[in-house]
Write a protein that holds these residues in place. Structure first.
Motif, mmCIF file in Angstrom:
data_model
loop_
_atom_site.group_PDB
_atom_site.id
_atom_site.type_symbol
_atom_site.label_atom_id
_atom_site.label_comp_id
_atom_site.label_asym_id
_atom_site.label_seq_id
_atom_site.Cartn_x
_atom_site.Cartn_y
_atom_site.Cartn_z
ATOM 1 N N GLY A 81 0.793 -1.221 0.000
ATOM 2 C CA GLY A 81 0.000 0.000 0.000
ATOM 3 C C GLY A 81 0.828 1.276 0.000
ATOM 4 N N MET A 82 2.142 1.173 0.102
ATOM 5 C CA MET A 82 3.001 2.362 0.087
ATOM 6 C C MET A 82 3.407 2.696 -1.347
ATOM 7 S SD MET A 82 5.802 1.894 3.075
ATOM 8 C CE MET A 82 5.470 2.072 4.785
ATOM 9 N N THR A 83 3.626 3.958 -1.593
ATOM 10 C CA THR A 83 4.182 4.367 -2.875
ATOM 11 C C THR A 83 5.682 4.118 -2.841
ATOM 12 O OG1 THR A 83 4.656 6.624 -2.168
ATOM 13 C CG2 THR A 83 2.452 6.213 -3.083
ATOM 14 N N ARG A 84 6.300 4.218 -3.997
ATOM 15 C CA ARG A 84 7.748 4.019 -4.074
ATOM 16 C C ARG A 84 8.486 5.053 -3.215
ATOM 17 N NH1 ARG A 84 9.953 2.350 -9.592
ATOM 18 N NH2 ARG A 84 11.169 0.695 -8.693
ATOM 19 N N GLY A 85 8.005 6.283 -3.247
ATOM 20 C CA GLY A 85 8.615 7.334 -2.431
ATOM 21 C C GLY A 85 8.480 7.051 -0.943
ATOM 22 N N GLU A 86 7.311 6.575 -0.513
ATOM 23 C CA GLU A 86 7.102 6.249 0.899
ATOM 24 C C GLU A 86 8.013 5.100 1.342
ATOM 25 O OE1 GLU A 86 2.396 7.504 1.422
ATOM 26 O OE2 GLU A 86 2.902 5.541 0.554
ATOM 27 N N ILE A 87 8.217 4.150 0.447
ATOM 28 C CA ILE A 87 9.113 3.035 0.773
ATOM 29 C C ILE A 87 10.537 3.534 0.951
ATOM 30 C CG2 ILE A 87 10.140 0.895 -0.122
ATOM 31 C CD1 ILE A 87 7.418 0.337 -1.468
ATOM 32 N N LYS A 88 10.987 4.406 0.045
ATOM 33 C CA LYS A 88 12.346 4.954 0.158
ATOM 34 C C LYS A 88 12.503 5.740 1.450
ATOM 35 C CE LYS A 88 13.527 5.289 -4.724
ATOM 36 N NZ LYS A 88 13.871 6.201 -5.829
ATOM 37 N N LEU A 89 11.488 6.543 1.779
ATOM 38 C CA LEU A 89 11.550 7.324 3.016
ATOM 39 C C LEU A 89 11.593 6.404 4.223
ATOM 40 C CD1 LEU A 89 11.495 10.026 4.509
ATOM 41 C CD2 LEU A 89 8.994 9.947 4.404
ATOM 42 N N HIS A 90 10.758 5.376 4.235
ATOM 43 C CA HIS A 90 10.718 4.423 5.340
ATOM 44 C C HIS A 90 12.090 3.756 5.505
ATOM 45 C CE1 HIS A 90 9.346 1.287 8.047
ATOM 46 N NE2 HIS A 90 9.766 0.368 7.191
ATOM 47 N N ARG A 91 12.693 3.326 4.405
ATOM 48 C CA ARG A 91 14.001 2.668 4.470
ATOM 49 C C ARG A 91 15.079 3.636 4.954
ATOM 50 N NH1 ARG A 91 13.782 -1.074 -0.966
ATOM 51 N NH2 ARG A 91 12.654 -2.797 -0.004
ATOM 52 N N PHE A 92 15.000 4.873 4.495
ATOM 53 C CA PHE A 92 15.973 5.878 4.930
ATOM 54 C C PHE A 92 15.868 6.114 6.431
ATOM 55 C CE2 PHE A 92 16.942 10.349 5.888
ATOM 56 C CZ PHE A 92 18.283 10.346 5.538
ATOM 57 N N LEU A 93 14.622 6.305 6.929
ATOM 58 C CA LEU A 93 14.429 6.559 8.347
ATOM 59 C C LEU A 93 14.837 5.360 9.203
ATOM 60 C CD1 LEU A 93 11.035 8.489 8.218
ATOM 61 C CD2 LEU A 93 13.333 9.441 8.618
ATOM 62 N N THR A 94 14.545 4.168 8.708
ATOM 63 C CA THR A 94 14.904 2.941 9.431
ATOM 64 C C THR A 94 16.425 2.806 9.497
ATOM 65 O OG1 THR A 94 12.883 1.905 8.641
ATOM 66 C CG2 THR A 94 14.532 0.449 9.538
#
Length: 98
Positions: A81-94
């Protein structure tokens, strides 16, 4: 090399029909038999003579088997359900936290 005679028996109508088909291909029965023997010698096997196409019923049985196989359950991930941008942001923050 001396020639040898090969003799075979078949119904007359089969011979007539077969010879007509060979004639369309520019071959006679002797040439066809020679081609057959060439392939036997080349492959050292007569399996190509016994191979057959499965019957319609055999195809149906195989299709039922394949259709009966359960599809694997989809794997749920936190990224569903995440967009590609949201996935990148999530991975960056993690990555920043770890």
């Amino acid at each position: 090399m001396d020639d040898a005679m090969v003799t075979g028996r078949m119904p007359a109508d089969k011979k007539t029909e077969g010879n007509a088909i060979l004639g369309q291909a520019g071959l006679n029965a002797s040439q066809a038999v020679n081609l057959l023997y060439d392939r036997l010698i080349e492959e050292h096997d007569a399996g190509f003579l016994t191979e057959r196409t499965p019957s319609a019923n055999e195809w149906k049985v195989a299709a039922r088997f394949v259709d009966a196989l359960a599809a694997p359950e989809p794997i749920e991930t936190p990224f569903d359900g995440m967009t590609r941008g949201e996935i990148k942001l999530h991975r960056f923050l993690t990555r920043e936290q770890g």
